[in-house]
Design a protein around this motif. Structure first.
Motif, PDB file in Angstrom:
ATOM      1  N   UNK A 185       0.815  -1.211   0.000  1.00  0.00           N
ATOM      2  CA  UNK A 185       0.000   0.000   0.000  1.00  0.00           C
ATOM      3  C   UNK A 185       0.852   1.265   0.000  1.00  0.00           C
ATOM      4  N   UNK A 186       1.912   1.305   0.783  1.00  0.00           N
ATOM      5  CA  UNK A 186       2.738   2.510   0.844  1.00  0.00           C
ATOM      6  C   UNK A 186       3.479   2.732  -0.483  1.00  0.00           C
ATOM      7  N   UNK A 187       3.994   1.647  -1.049  1.00  0.00           N
ATOM      8  CA  UNK A 187       4.686   1.785  -2.338  1.00  0.00           C
ATOM      9  C   UNK A 187       3.714   2.214  -3.427  1.00  0.00           C
ATOM     10  N   UNK A 188       2.491   1.637  -3.419  1.00  0.00           N
ATOM     11  CA  UNK A 188       1.491   2.015  -4.414  1.00  0.00           C
ATOM     12  C   UNK A 188       1.102   3.480  -4.266  1.00  0.00           C
ATOM     13  N   UNK A 189       0.981   3.922  -3.007  1.00  0.00           N
ATOM     14  CA  UNK A 189       0.633   5.317  -2.754  1.00  0.00           C
ATOM     15  C   UNK A 189       1.722   6.252  -3.283  1.00  0.00           C
ATOM     16  N   UNK A 190       2.977   5.923  -3.007  1.00  0.00           N
ATOM     17  CA  UNK A 190       4.087   6.764  -3.473  1.00  0.00           C
ATOM     18  C   UNK A 190       4.212   6.732  -4.990  1.00  0.00           C
ATOM     19  N   UNK A 191       4.061   5.525  -5.547  1.00  0.00           N
ATOM     20  CA  UNK A 191       4.158   5.383  -7.008  1.00  0.00           C
ATOM     21  C   UNK A 191       3.076   6.213  -7.693  1.00  0.00           C
ATOM     22  N   UNK A 192       1.891   6.239  -7.100  1.00  0.00           N
ATOM     23  CA  UNK A 192       0.780   6.973  -7.682  1.00  0.00           C
ATOM     24  C   UNK A 192       1.033   8.481  -7.653  1.00  0.00           C
ATOM     25  N   UNK A 193       1.586   8.955  -6.535  1.00  0.00           N
ATOM     26  CA  UNK A 193       1.905  10.386  -6.443  1.00  0.00           C
ATOM     27  C   UNK A 193       2.970  10.768  -7.477  1.00  0.00           C
ATOM     28  N   UNK A 194       3.952   9.899  -7.661  1.00  0.00           N
ATOM     29  CA  UNK A 194       4.990  10.160  -8.660  1.00  0.00           C
ATOM     30  C   UNK A 194       4.392  10.153 -10.066  1.00  0.00           C
ATOM     31  N   UNK A 195       3.406   9.270 -10.297  1.00  0.00           N
ATOM     32  CA  UNK A 195       2.753   9.216 -11.603  1.00  0.00           C
ATOM     33  C   UNK A 195       2.042  10.525 -11.925  1.00  0.00           C
ATOM     34  N   UNK A 196       1.339  11.082 -10.941  1.00  0.00           N
ATOM     35  CA  UNK A 196       0.662  12.361 -11.165  1.00  0.00           C
ATOM     36  C   UNK A 196       1.661  13.448 -11.538  1.00  0.00           C
ATOM     37  N   UNK A 197       2.761  13.470 -10.835  1.00  0.00           N
ATOM     38  CA  UNK A 197       3.772  14.488 -11.133  1.00  0.00           C
ATOM     39  C   UNK A 197       4.397  14.238 -12.513  1.00  0.00           C
ATOM     40  N   UNK A 198       4.593  12.980 -12.858  1.00  0.00           N
ATOM     41  CA  UNK A 198       5.153  12.657 -14.163  1.00  0.00           C
ATOM     42  C   UNK A 198       4.209  13.094 -15.289  1.00  0.00           C
ATOM     43  N   UNK A 199       2.916  12.878 -15.101  1.00  0.00           N
ATOM     44  CA  UNK A 199       1.945  13.322 -16.097  1.00  0.00           C
ATOM     45  C   UNK A 199       2.058  14.831 -16.317  1.00  0.00           C
ATOM     46  N   UNK A 200       2.175  15.551 -15.227  1.00  0.00           N
ATOM     47  CA  UNK A 200       2.289  17.005 -15.328  1.00  0.00           C
ATOM     48  C   UNK A 200       3.555  17.400 -16.071  1.00  0.00           C
ATOM     49  N   UNK A 201       4.669  16.758 -15.749  1.00  0.00           N
ATOM     50  CA  UNK A 201       5.942  17.068 -16.403  1.00  0.00           C
ATOM     51  C   UNK A 201       5.855  16.810 -17.907  1.00  0.00           C
ATOM     52  N   UNK A 202       5.291  15.655 -18.284  1.00  0.00           N
ATOM     53  CA  UNK A 202       5.183  15.305 -19.691  1.00  0.00           C
ATOM     54  C   UNK A 202       4.352  16.347 -20.437  1.00  0.00           C
ATOM     55  N   UNK A 203       3.275  16.813 -19.794  1.00  0.00           N
ATOM     56  CA  UNK A 203       2.400  17.795 -20.431  1.00  0.00           C
ATOM     57  C   UNK A 203       3.098  19.135 -20.603  1.00  0.00           C
ATOM     58  N   UNK A 204       3.712  19.619 -19.527  1.00  0.00           N
ATOM     59  CA  UNK A 204       4.338  20.939 -19.566  1.00  0.00           C
ATOM     60  C   UNK A 204       5.505  20.961 -20.549  1.00  0.00           C
ATOM     61  N   UNK A 205       6.284  19.892 -20.576  1.00  0.00           N
ATOM     62  CA  UNK A 205       7.432  19.836 -21.476  1.00  0.00           C
ATOM     63  C   UNK A 205       7.030  19.418 -22.890  1.00  0.00           C
ATOM     64  N   UNK A 206       5.736  19.124 -23.099  1.00  0.00           N
ATOM     65  CA  UNK A 206       5.210  18.776 -24.417  1.00  0.00           C
ATOM     66  C   UNK A 206       5.982  17.612 -25.043  1.00  0.00           C
ATOM     67  N   UNK A 207       6.167  16.568 -24.249  1.00  0.00           N
ATOM     68  CA  UNK A 207       6.883  15.391 -24.732  1.00  0.00           C
ATOM     69  C   UNK A 207       5.914  14.475 -25.481  1.00  0.00           C
ATOM     70  N   UNK A 208       6.368  13.939 -26.583  1.00  0.00           N
ATOM     71  CA  UNK A 208       5.549  13.071 -27.424  1.00  0.00           C
ATOM     72  C   UNK A 208       6.188  11.688 -27.466  1.00  0.00           C
ATOM     73  N   UNK A 209       5.482  10.700 -26.888  1.00  0.00           N
ATOM     74  CA  UNK A 209       6.022   9.345 -26.841  1.00  0.00           C
ATOM     75  C   UNK A 209       5.429   8.441 -27.924  1.00  0.00           C
ATOM     76  N   UNK A 210       4.645   9.023 -28.860  1.00  0.00           N
ATOM     77  CA  UNK A 210       4.048   8.184 -29.900  1.00  0.00           C
ATOM     78  C   UNK A 210       5.083   7.479 -30.779  1.00  0.00           C
ATOM     79  N   UNK A 211       6.259   8.103 -31.092  1.00  0.00           N
ATOM     80  CA  UNK A 211       7.242   7.361 -31.898  1.00  0.00           C
ATOM     81  C   UNK A 211       7.765   6.108 -31.208  1.00  0.00           C
TER      82      UNK A 211
END
Length: 514
Positions: free
Chosen positions: A427-453
């Protein structure tokens, strides 16, 4: 410069008169007369010197800008970046871009787009007035939404798409070969208290056909006139949504047939995503149900893409509330929570997009790599029944990859990773991983990274991780995971420019994890 007829008459006069007499009568020099007399062809010859290239440059830049979509606002489509990509001078590229848009000083704001529809033989664009902003906004922003320069570049994207798609030649088409949508269905969209601009090259919109009540309609049959009116209309909008730009860019090669974007449709899409768990990750804590605040925090990522927010920009809660059709108080609560969790910057008042460095991203990916290893080792020890949600998430990745949509592939992949964390039983690892995922989503959006290739590699890695876990092979799963994260970071570095990627720091951060 003498015309070919003049030269022929002068040469003919030499048959009956002397060189001096003809020179005196015509005003041409004796040297020119001798040269003309020795030529078999007296037509104009191509002049030496550098050939004009602006017209060609306009076509090249237009083609690039037309398919940029929402990324037109990013650094990859600055005039300098376009010049580097095409080999043209920046001044020539700047002239090409200026021909597609209006000066920043003419971007006024105060209106919003409600409709864009396109299908031979008609293009319809609708806008309406919005209420004045009820709060102070950041400097250089229009109506609390998007900075004028970004609106300017998005106008260029729409204009380039219309040109590249050949909409200007619709008046020359044969009706029966190209019509896909009945005129009446397109005209039916013109409704409500809004202003509509219609391109109607075949003159199929008689006044009596428009029954939109209070709608105010302007019809253009000339393409150039339509484009100029459209630029002015778009310059009066406080935002041109990225979702619209992506839709138009995707339809350029199809001649802009079948484009239908409506502000109400976007609202319905947002509301349906709030009630669906199929492609979302949960918020800070794993829960069976989610509050509106948590859903707003997730949906803000799409808003960042749509409005092309950049680091340091202040988020306008009024605009977000109106777009998502939720109370302003709910938006304010979501933004405050994201500030509290350091997802947004609240140090200068309000909620702003954080200033993100590549070191921050490397730090985040390194933390994600470490937590992921713990999650995978735990999951490999659990019964097979815990892998069922992971398998379903993997199918979403496999379905999304062929679309080549960066957002779809990224969402599906992050959802797959989150299901790994949930299934681990930690549970603690899942909670931390989830918080990191939210921050990663934000970073990807702001930096306009495209992972489709990288979609094929993403599918391959996710399949390999699932197969290893199915065999309870934690070692292989971890090895694939480490390679997956490393590839993601290097892909990001390639998009941002390797001069900004600290290879040594990344190695130091991840070396001790093996």
């Amino acid at each position: 410069m003498y015309s070919p007829e003049f030269r022929r008459e002068a040469v003919a006069a030499l048959r009956t008169s002397t060189l001096a007499e003809v020179a005196l009568a015509t005003g041409a020099s004796p040297t020119s007369l001798r040269r003309w007399a020795n030529r078999s062809d007296l037509n104009d010859r191509p002049r030496s010197g550098r050939p004009p290239i602006q017209a060609t440059a306009d076509q090249v830049v237009e083609a690039l800008v037309a398919t940029a979509g929402a990324r037109i606002s990013g650094r990859d489509y600055s005039t300098r970046a376009l010049a580097d990509a095409t080999g043209l001078s920046q001044s020539i590229v700047s002239r090409s871009v200026r021909s597609l848009t209006l000066p920043v000083t003419e971007v006024a704001g105060g209106r919003e787009l409600v409709l864009v529809a396109s299908g031979f033989p008609m293009v319809i664009v609708g806008t309406r007035s919005v209420e004045p902003a009820d709060e102070a906004v950041g400097a250089g922003q229009v109506g609390g939404s998007v900075p004028p320069r970004r609106i300017q570049r998005r106008i260029a994207g729409i204009t380039a798409a219309l040109r590249s798609a050949g909409v200007g030649r619709w008046g020359q088409r044969f009706d029966s070969e190209h019509r896909q949508v009945p005129t009446a269905e397109l005209v039916e969209l013109i409704r409500g208290d809004a202003d509509f601009l219609v391109f109607d090259p075949l003159g199929e919109v008689p006044g009596g056909l428009i029954t939109g009540g209070e709608a105010r309609v302007s019809v253009c049959t000339d393409f150039t006139e339509f484009l100029e009116a459209l630029k002015v209309m778009l310059a009066g909008c406080e935002d041109i949504p990225g979702a619209l730009l992506d839709l138009v860019a995707a339809r350029v090669r199809h001649g802009l047939e079948g484009v239908l974007w409506r502000e109400s449709a976007q609202a319905e899409l947002t509301e349906s995503s709030i009630t669906s768990d199929s492609m979302e990750i949960s918020s800070w804590l794993p829960k069976e149900t989610r509050s509106i605040t948590e859903h707003l925090a997730i949906a803000l990522r799409e808003e960042i893409i749509d409005s092309a927010y950049e680091p340091g920009d202040r988020i306008n809660p009024r605009l977000l509330s109106r777009r998502m059709r939720v109370p302003r108080a709910s938006v304010d609560a979501a933004l405050r929570r994201m500030v509290d969790d350091k997802l947004l910057d609240g140090s200068r008042g309000g909620a702003r997009i954080p200033l993100i460095t590549t070191v921050d991203v490397l730090d985040l990916y390194a933390a994600r790599m470490a937590i992921g290893e713990v999650v995978l080792r735990s999951l490999a020890l659990r019964p097979q029944r815990y892998l069922v949600p992971v398998q379903l998430a993997l199918r979403q990745v496999e379905v999304s990859a062929p679309t080549r949509s960066g957002i779809d592939v990224e969402d599906a992949d992050l959802h797959f990773q989150q299901e790994l964390a949930r299934a681990s039983g930690l549970r603690e690892s899942a909670r931390t991983f989830e918080a990191v995922t939210l921050r990663l989503r934000l970073f990807i959006s702001v930096l306009q990274l495209d992972y489709s290739p990288a979609s094929d590699r993403i599918v391959s890695d996710d399949r390999a991780i699932f197969r290893a876990l199915s065999r309870a092979d934690a070692k292989t799963a971890v090895e694939v995971w480490r390679g997956k994260v490393d590839n993601a970071v290097r892909h990001m570095a390639g998009l941002l420019g390797r001069r900004r990627f600290d290879q040594q720091l990344w190695t130091q951060l991840t070396r001790s994890l093996g």
